[in-house]
Design an enzyme around this catalytic site. Structure first.
Site, PDB file in Angstrom:
ATOM      1  N   ASN A 224      37.319  27.639  38.417  1.00  0.00           N
ATOM      2  CA  ASN A 224      36.016  28.175  38.832  1.00  0.00           C
ATOM      3  C   ASN A 224      34.918  27.451  38.072  1.00  0.00           C
ATOM      4  O   ASN A 224      35.186  26.587  37.242  1.00  0.00           O
ATOM      5  CB  ASN A 224      35.968  29.695  38.622  1.00  0.00           C
ATOM      6  CG  ASN A 224      36.148  30.070  37.167  1.00  0.00           C
ATOM      7  OD1 ASN A 224      35.332  29.729  36.323  1.00  0.00           O
ATOM      8  ND2 ASN A 224      37.248  30.756  36.864  1.00  0.00           N
ATOM      9  N   ASP A 292      41.425  35.549  38.947  1.00  0.00           N
ATOM     10  CA  ASP A 292      42.077  36.807  39.315  1.00  0.00           C
ATOM     11  C   ASP A 292      43.504  36.582  39.804  1.00  0.00           C
ATOM     12  O   ASP A 292      44.333  37.468  39.717  1.00  0.00           O
ATOM     13  CB  ASP A 292      41.261  37.515  40.400  1.00  0.00           C
ATOM     14  CG  ASP A 292      39.936  38.032  39.835  1.00  0.00           C
ATOM     15  OD1 ASP A 292      39.954  38.510  38.687  1.00  0.00           O
ATOM     16  OD2 ASP A 292      38.906  37.938  40.522  1.00  0.00           O
ATOM     17  N   LYS A 353      32.798  48.791  37.317  1.00  0.00           N
ATOM     18  CA  LYS A 353      33.751  47.983  36.548  1.00  0.00           C
ATOM     19  C   LYS A 353      33.926  48.552  35.134  1.00  0.00           C
ATOM     20  O   LYS A 353      35.027  48.595  34.596  1.00  0.00           O
ATOM     21  CB  LYS A 353      33.224  46.543  36.469  1.00  0.00           C
ATOM     22  CG  LYS A 353      34.276  45.487  36.494  1.00  0.00           C
ATOM     23  CD  LYS A 353      33.702  44.111  36.750  1.00  0.00           C
ATOM     24  CE  LYS A 353      33.815  43.703  38.213  1.00  0.00           C
ATOM     25  NZ  LYS A 353      33.307  42.353  38.473  1.00  0.00           N
TER      26      LYS A 353
END
Ligand code: CTP
Length: 416
Positions: A224, A292, A353
């Site tokens: 990423n 993830d 979260k």
């Protein structure tokens, strides 16, 4: 030879004029054995005890002894000489040299370098016991210590002059140990001047930073856009607040913050293992952009374009390091801070979260198109706790880091 801090270090060795000067030759030899670059400067008095030729032969570098040398100055100036080192070591330091250092005199090359350097100085005194114990010498030593000069020795024992007591030059292995400690603690003078203790003094903080790379085959990976700049800035801010810092970093092109224990990892699974190994800690700050998912079966050989069409890559979920740390019953850090990268409904998603993962604070930022969060120098965040969201103005990542660390200090003191 394995690389150690010593093997890449550049030492400027100032040799003072005392009977113990002969031991500086052994010190040079041992440092060279470690691969250390040693540049020697001798005082005029030192040349009565050892010759510049011996020091030059052992160090493999020309020896400097004159302040006003036209040839030397045209090659490398005295200011540059004093700064091109990682550490300045004075061995042996005579009573006279200590007095000149304490008084800030610059009347020869050695003292001029000692005054002009921006690096730390380690002093190994050697002199007659009465000279060492004299109030004037002790006053000079205290003054130098207050200025941040490091000392090794002197040791007690029989002296060349027939007396007994403290004043013997520390043995070369002890000096080398002190050099290693000094190098490990950071290079710049300003970093180690004695000052009041920072708000995280005595605390251990673990920070994760950067992306993770999840391999597909030996040449490809899923990654990423995280640069690690925010996480590294947090590690730096925690160091400045005097914390002991473990930085677990994914692949980034940033230098390791000096003074932190840095563990380099690639994958989320490796990051989790490194974090677990670094526990216990007073605080955990998860600034890494952990992937993830990882590829279920990593190909052992490069996947080739073939006649079987495009390959299908099956993904499995990675461990959620932040959630695991929050729920670690045996050693949950007192304060756990997570990050939330959101593209929409930043505060609401981040707050969800916070509760889902069980952390104390969430630093939320928008990574929507057009924001500079990934890779940029600035960041605009909201700080979310159980009570609500606080919006911070756009500021540099270093300033965001400082504010997070200040808030961490407050949270830790509340939990004491
Ligand atoms: N995090 C983690 N381990 C993971 C994923 C995320 O420790 N496997 C941490 C990050 O370091 C960050 C926080 O969890 O502190 C939130 O990361 P983010 O990517 O925003 O959230 P996710 O949990 O991945 O949720 P989603 O992608 O669904 O928004």
């Amino acid at each position: 030879m394995t690389a150690t801090p010593l093997s890449s270090a550049r030492i400027l060795l100032v040799v003072g004029g005392g009977i113990a000067a002969y031991k500086s030759l052994e010190l040079i030899r041992r440092l060279r054995d470690h691969g250390t670059t040693v540049r020697v400067v001798m005082t005029a008095a030192a040349k009565h005890f050892i010759t510049p030729l011996s020091a030059a032969t052992l160090s493999g570098e020309p020896v400097r002894d004159e302040l006003f040398s036209l040839t030397d100055e045209s090659l490398i100036g005295h200011i540059e000489l004093s700064r091109a080192a990682d550490l300045v070591v004075v061995a042996p330091a005579t009573a006279n040299l200590l007095a000149r250092m304490a008084g800030g005199l610059a009347d020869d090359l050695a003292t001029t370098l000692l005054l002009a350097t921006d690096k730390r100085t380690l002093v190994a005194p050697a002199m007659n016991v009465r000279m060492w114990e004299h109030a004037a010498t002790q006053r000079n030593v205290e003054r130098l210590k207050a200025d941040g000069v490091l000392f090794v020795g002197p040791e007690a024992g029989p002296m060349a002059c027939g007396e007994f007591g403290p004043g013997r030059l520390a043995e070369p292995p002890a000096i080398i140990e002190a050099i290693e400690r000094a190098l490990a603690a950071g290079a710049l003078l300003d970093d180690w001047r004695p000052r009041s203790r920072g708000p995280l003094s005595g605390r251990h903080v673990i920070v994760t930073s950067g992306p993770t790379y999840e391999p597909i085959d030996p040449v490809r990976f899923l990654g990423n856009r995280s640069s690690g700049r925010q996480g590294h800035a947090i590690a730096q801010a925690a160091l400045s607040a005097d914390a002991r810092v473990t930085l677990v970093s994914g692949p980034v092109s940033l230098p390791d913050p000096i003074g932190a224990t840095v563990i380099h990892v690639e994958t989320a699974v490796e990051m989790r293992a490194a974090v677990e190994a670094a526990l216990p800690a007073d605080a955990f700050i998860g600034a890494a952009a952990v992937a993830d998912w990882r590829v279920e079966t990593v190909a052992g050989a490069k996947i080739k374009k073939g006649d079987r069409g495009s390959p299908t890559v099956r993904l499995v979920e990675n461990p959620d390091i932040l959630a695991e740390i929050c729920n670690n019953k045996a050693s949950r850090p007192a304060v756990v801070i997570g990050f939330a990268a959101e593209t929409e409904d930043v505060a609401a998603n981040a707050s969800a979260k916070l509760h889902r993962k069980g952390c104390d604070l969430i630093v939320a930022n928008s990574v929507a198109k057009g924001t500079s969060t990934f890779g940029g120098a600035t960041n605009q965040v909201q700080l979310i706790d159980a009570k609500g969201a606080e919006s911070w103005p756009s500021m540099s990542k270093a300033d965001v880091a400082d504010r997070i660390i200040r808030r961490l200090a407050v949270e830790l003191s509340k939990r004491q």
